[in-house]
Design an enzyme around this catalytic site. Structure first.
Site, PDB file in Angstrom:
ATOM      1  N   LYS A  34       0.971  -1.162   0.094  1.00  0.00           N
ATOM      2  CA  LYS A  34       0.167   0.129   0.001  1.00  0.00           C
ATOM      3  C   LYS A  34       1.002   1.172  -0.098  1.00  0.00           C
ATOM      4  O   LYS A  34       1.101   1.913   1.030  1.00  0.00           O
ATOM      5  CB  LYS A  34      -1.053   0.025   1.096  1.00  0.00           C
ATOM      6  CG  LYS A  34      -2.136   1.002   0.939  1.00  0.00           C
ATOM      7  CD  LYS A  34      -3.215   0.715   2.140  1.00  0.00           C
ATOM      8  CE  LYS A  34      -4.097   1.810   2.398  1.00  0.00           C
ATOM      9  NZ  LYS A  34      -5.093   2.055   1.123  1.00  0.00           N
TER      10      LYS A  34
HETATM   11  N1  PMP Z   1      -7.472  -1.207  -3.424  1.00  0.00           N
HETATM   12  C1  PMP Z   1      -7.152   0.226  -2.988  1.00  0.00           C
HETATM   13  C2  PMP Z   1      -6.320   0.748  -4.158  1.00  0.00           C
HETATM   14  C3  PMP Z   1      -7.013   0.880  -1.934  1.00  0.00           C
HETATM   15  O1  PMP Z   1      -6.745   2.106  -1.694  1.00  0.00           O
HETATM   16  C4  PMP Z   1      -7.882   0.081  -0.955  1.00  0.00           C
HETATM   17  C5  PMP Z   1      -8.321   0.924   0.524  1.00  0.00           C
HETATM   18  N2  PMP Z   1      -7.221   0.502   1.462  1.00  0.00           N
HETATM   19  C6  PMP Z   1      -8.520  -1.299  -1.200  1.00  0.00           C
HETATM   20  C7  PMP Z   1      -8.262  -1.762  -2.445  1.00  0.00           C
HETATM   21  C8  PMP Z   1      -9.306  -1.834  -0.370  1.00  0.00           C
HETATM   22  O2  PMP Z   1      -8.433  -2.212   0.830  1.00  0.00           O
HETATM   23  P1  PMP Z   1      -9.102  -2.503   2.256  1.00  0.00           P
HETATM   24  O3  PMP Z   1     -10.360  -3.427   2.299  1.00  0.00           O
HETATM   25  O4  PMP Z   1      -7.874  -3.199   3.042  1.00  0.00           O
HETATM   26  O5  PMP Z   1      -9.409  -1.000   2.730  1.00  0.00           O
END
Ligand code: PMP
Length: 290
Positions: A159
């Site tokens: 991330k």
């Molecule tokens: N894809 C992206 C690009 C994101 O920024 C997020 C948010 N973190 C997600 C998917 C979904 O991840 P999560 O459910 O862990 O928040």
């Protein structure tokens, strides 16, 4: 409505080991994270004072950092504890936690092997991402010209802040054209995800979602798959070309920020049904306890 800028709020931010005044949580303009994208972050939601999937998010923070060769100088237990403490100190009931890790200012060049790794954790009250009216109606997406890169071209399992550059470009263009968000295809032309959320489709009472092999396998995505399976709904993880949308009756996004958000349309494809989406939203609400 006046929006409070994020650098001028009341409260405390945990900054490299200390709780400091919110407005003092500053970095120098010559820091490596800002110039060269050596920065990763997390986003966690707080429901009724409880942090949802805290351990999973912090594990992902460490994984993201390690992929970018950043060594967080605190152990995971400390960071988990700080997330709980900052929630209480900020007196947040329903809100958001943002841990951020970045390479410091000791060296200002592409290579900065000796530079420090820094960590800050902020927390604030934050309601639903989309308004309740918008949520009921479903949001409108348009396809972005930007493609999610291959894992050989970018650290797609992290991330990493740098990966959001094409997300902001896509979302800005979508919003300027009257849409709520953008749908991104991947480098092969398969449907990938939205700019900050994963995507799901419903067809013939089964669920379909792209294989997360070049974008985040979201923690909400994993939770929704678990809920669907527990409710005896078949989940298919596969690769989907854009015209797969023709046969879908429901589409929704999942993510910490958007939670489960129905999608009303993707360019010319319209999705009117909400049967399975509503079931999943209500089961998800039970899980988060909000
Ligand atoms: N894809 C992206 C690009 C994101 O920024 C997020 C948010 N973190 C997600 C998917 C979904 O991840 P999560 O459910 O862990 O928040």
């Amino acid at each position: 409505m006046q929006i409070l800028p994020f650098d001028d709020r009341k409260g405390l931010i945990w900054f490299n080991g200390d709780y400091i005044e919110w407005s003092n949580a500053k970095v120098h303009v010559l820091n490596h994270g800002l110039h060269y994208g050596s920065c990763v972050f997390e986003g966690l939601r707080i429901y009724e004072g409880q942090i949802f999937k805290l351990n999973e998010h912090i594990q992902r923070l460490y994984k993201s950092a390690s992929i970018l060769d950043l060594e967080i100088p605190y152990n995971e237990e400390i960071v988990i504890d700080v997330c709980k403490k900052i929630t209480r100190k900020q007196n947040v009931k329903n809100g958001y936690i943002r841990p951020v890790v970045w390479r410091g200012s000791e060296m200002m060049a592409i290579s900065a092997l000796e530079a420090s790794t820094n960590l800050a954790i902020a927390c604030w009250e934050w309601p639903s991402y989309f308004s309740p009216e918008k949520l009921l109606k479903g949001i409108k997406l348009t396809v972005s010209k930007w493609k999610r890169p291959s894992p050989e071209s970018a650290p797609t399992d992290s991330k990493a802040a740098g990966l959001y550059m094409i997300c902001s470009l896509s979302k800005h263009k979508a919003e300027k054209a009257g849409f709520d968000d953008a749908l991104m295809l991947d480098y092969r032309g398969y449907i990938a995800e939205a700019t900050g959320a994963n995507i799901f489709f419903v067809k013939d009472k089964e669920i379909f979602t792209p294989k997360p092999d070049c974008f985040l396998n979201g923690i909400t995505r994993q939770t929704v798959i678990e809920i669907a399976k527990e409710n005896k709904i078949k989940v298919n993880e596969d690769y989907f070309k854009f015209d797969f949308l023709k046969s879908c009756s429901e589409v929704f996004l999942t993510g910490t920020a958007v939670e489960i958000t129905p999608v009303k349309s993707i360019d010319n494809f319209v999705f009117e049904k909400r049967d399975l989406t509503k079931l999943l939203i209500s089961e998800f609400k039970k899980r988060v306890g909000g």
